[in-house]
Enzyme design. Structure first.
Site, PDB file in Angstrom:
ATOM      1  N   TYR A   7       6.392   8.390  19.342  1.00  0.00           N
ATOM      2  CA  TYR A   7       6.578   7.956  17.950  1.00  0.00           C
ATOM      3  C   TYR A   7       7.310   9.026  17.135  1.00  0.00           C
ATOM      4  O   TYR A   7       8.261   8.728  16.407  1.00  0.00           O
ATOM      5  CB  TYR A   7       5.210   7.648  17.324  1.00  0.00           C
ATOM      6  CG  TYR A   7       5.252   7.424  15.823  1.00  0.00           C
ATOM      7  CD1 TYR A   7       5.786   6.253  15.288  1.00  0.00           C
ATOM      8  CD2 TYR A   7       4.764   8.396  14.944  1.00  0.00           C
ATOM      9  CE1 TYR A   7       5.827   6.056  13.903  1.00  0.00           C
ATOM     10  CE2 TYR A   7       4.803   8.197  13.571  1.00  0.00           C
ATOM     11  CZ  TYR A   7       5.339   7.034  13.050  1.00  0.00           C
ATOM     12  OH  TYR A   7       5.386   6.846  11.697  1.00  0.00           O
ATOM     13  N   PHE A  39       2.013  -2.306   4.864  1.00  0.00           N
ATOM     14  CA  PHE A  39       1.172  -1.562   3.917  1.00  0.00           C
ATOM     15  C   PHE A  39       2.028  -0.856   2.845  1.00  0.00           C
ATOM     16  O   PHE A  39       1.955  -1.181   1.648  1.00  0.00           O
ATOM     17  CB  PHE A  39       0.313  -0.581   4.730  1.00  0.00           C
ATOM     18  CG  PHE A  39      -0.189   0.609   3.999  1.00  0.00           C
ATOM     19  CD1 PHE A  39      -0.824   0.476   2.760  1.00  0.00           C
ATOM     20  CD2 PHE A  39      -0.041   1.883   4.529  1.00  0.00           C
ATOM     21  CE1 PHE A  39      -1.288   1.604   2.083  1.00  0.00           C
ATOM     22  CE2 PHE A  39      -0.511   3.001   3.858  1.00  0.00           C
ATOM     23  CZ  PHE A  39      -1.121   2.856   2.627  1.00  0.00           C
ATOM     24  N   ASP A  47      13.557 -10.111  12.953  1.00  0.00           N
ATOM     25  CA  ASP A  47      13.326  -8.885  13.719  1.00  0.00           C
ATOM     26  C   ASP A  47      14.500  -7.936  13.475  1.00  0.00           C
ATOM     27  O   ASP A  47      15.660  -8.344  13.630  1.00  0.00           O
ATOM     28  CB  ASP A  47      13.224  -9.267  15.215  1.00  0.00           C
ATOM     29  CG  ASP A  47      12.671  -8.128  16.036  1.00  0.00           C
ATOM     30  OD1 ASP A  47      13.208  -6.996  15.947  1.00  0.00           O
ATOM     31  OD2 ASP A  47      11.698  -8.364  16.765  1.00  0.00           O
ATOM     32  N   ASN A  64       0.490  11.636   5.559  1.00  0.00           N
ATOM     33  CA  ASN A  64      -0.448  10.522   5.792  1.00  0.00           C
ATOM     34  C   ASN A  64      -0.644   9.691   4.528  1.00  0.00           C
ATOM     35  O   ASN A  64      -1.223  10.186   3.564  1.00  0.00           O
ATOM     36  CB  ASN A  64      -1.790  11.048   6.288  1.00  0.00           C
ATOM     37  CG  ASN A  64      -1.709  11.373   7.748  1.00  0.00           C
ATOM     38  OD1 ASN A  64      -0.971  12.274   8.127  1.00  0.00           O
ATOM     39  ND2 ASN A  64      -2.408  10.616   8.572  1.00  0.00           N
ATOM     40  N   SER A  89       8.948  10.553   9.259  1.00  0.00           N
ATOM     41  CA  SER A  89       7.527  10.876   9.430  1.00  0.00           C
ATOM     42  C   SER A  89       7.307  12.376   9.588  1.00  0.00           C
ATOM     43  O   SER A  89       8.052  13.056  10.301  1.00  0.00           O
ATOM     44  CB  SER A  89       6.996  10.137  10.664  1.00  0.00           C
ATOM     45  OG  SER A  89       5.744  10.674  11.042  1.00  0.00           O
TER      46      SER A  89
HETATM   47  N1  LIG Z   1       1.331   5.081   6.992  1.00  0.00           N
HETATM   48  C1  LIG Z   1       1.668   6.359   7.138  1.00  0.00           C
HETATM   49  O1  LIG Z   1       0.859   7.265   6.948  1.00  0.00           O
HETATM   50  C2  LIG Z   1       3.088   6.727   7.529  1.00  0.00           C
HETATM   51  C3  LIG Z   1       3.382   8.080   7.751  1.00  0.00           C
HETATM   52  C4  LIG Z   1       4.679   8.433   8.126  1.00  0.00           C
HETATM   53  C5  LIG Z   1       5.660   7.457   8.227  1.00  0.00           C
HETATM   54  N2  LIG Z   1       5.328   6.150   8.013  1.00  0.00           N
HETATM   55  C6  LIG Z   1       6.401   5.145   8.142  1.00  0.00           C
HETATM   56  O2  LIG Z   1       6.336   4.268   7.036  1.00  0.00           O
HETATM   57  C7  LIG Z   1       6.776   2.966   7.437  1.00  0.00           C
HETATM   58  C8  LIG Z   1       5.768   1.913   7.000  1.00  0.00           C
HETATM   59  O3  LIG Z   1       4.532   2.145   7.667  1.00  0.00           O
HETATM   60  P1  LIG Z   1       3.185   1.417   7.250  1.00  0.00           P
HETATM   61  O4  LIG Z   1       2.112   2.416   7.318  1.00  0.00           O
HETATM   62  O5  LIG Z   1       3.377   0.631   6.001  1.00  0.00           O
HETATM   63  O6  LIG Z   1       2.957   0.449   8.493  1.00  0.00           O
HETATM   64  P2  LIG Z   1       2.854  -1.140   8.604  1.00  0.00           P
HETATM   65  O7  LIG Z   1       2.570  -1.423  10.047  1.00  0.00           O
HETATM   66  O8  LIG Z   1       1.915  -1.687   7.610  1.00  0.00           O
HETATM   67  O9  LIG Z   1       4.336  -1.584   8.242  1.00  0.00           O
HETATM   68  C9  LIG Z   1       5.377  -1.730   9.194  1.00  0.00           C
HETATM   69  C10 LIG Z   1       6.021  -3.077   8.952  1.00  0.00           C
HETATM   70  O10 LIG Z   1       7.134  -3.225   9.847  1.00  0.00           O
HETATM   71  C11 LIG Z   1       7.096  -4.557  10.351  1.00  0.00           C
HETATM   72  N3  LIG Z   1       7.800  -4.593  11.633  1.00  0.00           N
HETATM   73  C12 LIG Z   1       7.394  -4.032  12.811  1.00  0.00           C
HETATM   74  N4  LIG Z   1       8.311  -4.280  13.759  1.00  0.00           N
HETATM   75  C13 LIG Z   1       9.302  -4.995  13.178  1.00  0.00           C
HETATM   76  C14 LIG Z   1      10.520  -5.569  13.662  1.00  0.00           C
HETATM   77  N5  LIG Z   1      10.907  -5.443  14.941  1.00  0.00           N
HETATM   78  N6  LIG Z   1      11.295  -6.260  12.782  1.00  0.00           N
HETATM   79  C15 LIG Z   1      10.923  -6.423  11.496  1.00  0.00           C
HETATM   80  N7  LIG Z   1       9.776  -5.914  10.992  1.00  0.00           N
HETATM   81  C16 LIG Z   1       8.982  -5.207  11.822  1.00  0.00           C
HETATM   82  C17 LIG Z   1       5.625  -4.896  10.463  1.00  0.00           C
HETATM   83  O11 LIG Z   1       5.344  -6.277  10.530  1.00  0.00           O
HETATM   84  C18 LIG Z   1       5.078  -4.244   9.193  1.00  0.00           C
HETATM   85  O12 LIG Z   1       5.111  -5.137   8.103  1.00  0.00           O
HETATM   86  C19 LIG Z   1       7.013   3.052   8.942  1.00  0.00           C
HETATM   87  O13 LIG Z   1       8.395   3.259   9.152  1.00  0.00           O
HETATM   88  C20 LIG Z   1       6.238   4.273   9.375  1.00  0.00           C
HETATM   89  O14 LIG Z   1       6.776   4.865  10.527  1.00  0.00           O
HETATM   90  C21 LIG Z   1       4.067   5.761   7.676  1.00  0.00           C
END
Ligand SMILES: NC(=O)c1ccc[n+]([C@@H]2O[C@H](COP(=O)([O-])OP(=O)(O)OC[C@H]3O[C@@H](n4cnc5c(N)ncnc54)[C@H](O)[C@@H]3O)[C@@H](O)[C@H]2O)c1
Length: 311
Positions: A143, A12, A55, A172, A119
């Site tokens: 987490y 995302f 990965d 968020n 986060s």
């Molecule tokens: N969405 C939020 O509100 C939020 C808030 C705080 C932090 N974050 C951080 O932002 C980052 C992105 O989150 P997001 O919301 O876009 O989630 P998301 O799930 O859409 O994106 C995570 C991506 O990581 C990939 N992934 C997972 N495991 C993997 C692996 N072992 N090897 C390679 N790729 C892998 C997934 O396929 C996915 O494309 C994350 O690190 C998350 O912890 C997000």
């Protein structure tokens, strides 16, 4: 042309960041194993990026992609509080071991800077709002622990291995391409899905918990600023808007936007959930030039328009 690597670039936030970097004139490589990301998220830019389906736990495989990059944006993760409680081991392995492999490859590959997606969950339940970077971390879930360990590693990779890092505590994040298809999906993506289907979402708890909802394009812009700011190596900054809304308020706003009345259902509060969250944005503003462009109304209407066109 600068070479950028985005781990989690098919996800995302990562897929929005990829577009931001392409617009800035960079060359972009994505590392993603498509666990929760999708190739369709980068469809219209697919021929302008290199997508490596790898990965992050496989240090040997990711090293050549990361080697010599100007900036690595490390977003790949299993990003869910409840999922880390239901299945702590895979979360631990990806969010801590995988993060170590990315940092290690970046240090060995002489990357200029690494921007880490940390986060706001690291703060836990603080006594006061807004949450400011100098407050102690009090993670309440696996987490939150895992993401906080990544921050500690980021700072130590700067001090011990000379890799410039900047950690951004995302609050968020919401916007287009947030996947609403899983029980672990972000609340706003679920609200959008239910609003369009005219069905009632389930809110865990009383709905009075509040969040600093941050539009994804503002987060992507801040990532780029963190890549370029001077004098910030080894530091952590909040990446939020500096406002907060309860889940009940957001669901009301969305119903008003559509002119419908659909009372939400309520379930038991979820373990690991933080009660209130709001960022102090002064440090990000002063040191990274952070200036969010999207109000909650703008962000919600852009997001809703996208879901209407895609669901
Ligand atoms: N969405 C939020 O509100 C939020 C808030 C705080 C932090 N974050 C951080 O932002 C980052 C992105 O989150 P997001 O919301 O876009 O989630 P998301 O799930 O859409 O994106 C995570 C991506 O990581 C990939 N992934 C997972 N495991 C993997 C692996 N072992 N090897 C390679 N790729 C892998 C997934 O396929 C996915 O494309 C994350 O690190 C998350 O912890 C997000």
């Amino acid at each position: 042309m600068k070479k950028y690597v985005v781990t989690g670039g098919a996800g995302f936030i990562g897929s929005t960041l990829v577009r931001t970097l392409l617009n800035a004139g960079g060359e972009v490589a994505v590392i993603d194993n498509l666990l929760s990301g999708h190739e369709k998220n980068v469809l219209e830019v697919r021929d302008r990026i290199k997508l490596h389906i790898l990965d992050i736990r496989d240090g040997t495989a990711i090293a050549p992609v990361i080697d010599g990059a100007d900036t690595v944006f490390h977003l790949a993760a299993i990003p869910s509080v409840p999922r880390s409680i239901d299945e702590p081991r895979p979360s631990h392995e990806v969010n801590i071991d995988g993060t170590f492999e990315v940092f290690n490859a970046a240090a060995k590959g002489k990357v200029r800077r690494l921007v880490y997606a940390a986060s706001s969950s690291a703060y836990g339940d603080s006594e006061t709002l807004p949450k400011i970077e100098t407050m102690p971390a009090k993670p309440k879930s696996p987490y939150a622990v895992q993401k906080y360990v990544g921050e500690l590693y980021a700072s130590v990779f700067t001090s011990c291995f000379g890799l410039e890092t900047v950690a951004l505590r995302f609050f968020n994040v919401y916007g287009p391409r947030q996947d609403p298809s899983s029980a672990y999906s972000g609340i706003l993506s679920l609200f959008m899905k239910h609003l369009i289907a005219r069905t009632a979402p389930t809110i865990f708890g009383d709905g009075e918990q509040s969040r600093d909802f941050t539009y994804v394009e503002d987060v992507a812009a801040l990532c780029l600023k963190a890549a370029n700011a001077a004098g910030v190596a080894g530091k952590m900054f909040n990446a939020g808007n500096g406002s907060h809304y309860t889940l009940n308020q957001i669901w009301s706003m969305l119903q008003e936007m559509e002119g419908v009345k659909i009372p939400a259902k309520y379930g038991p509060p979820r373990a690991g959930d933080v009660r209130h969250s709001m960022a102090d944005t002064a440090a990000a503003k002063a040191e990274l030039g952070h200036a969010p462009k999207f109000t909650i109304e703008d962000g919600l209407s852009k997001t809703l328009a996208w879901y209407k066109g895609s669901l």
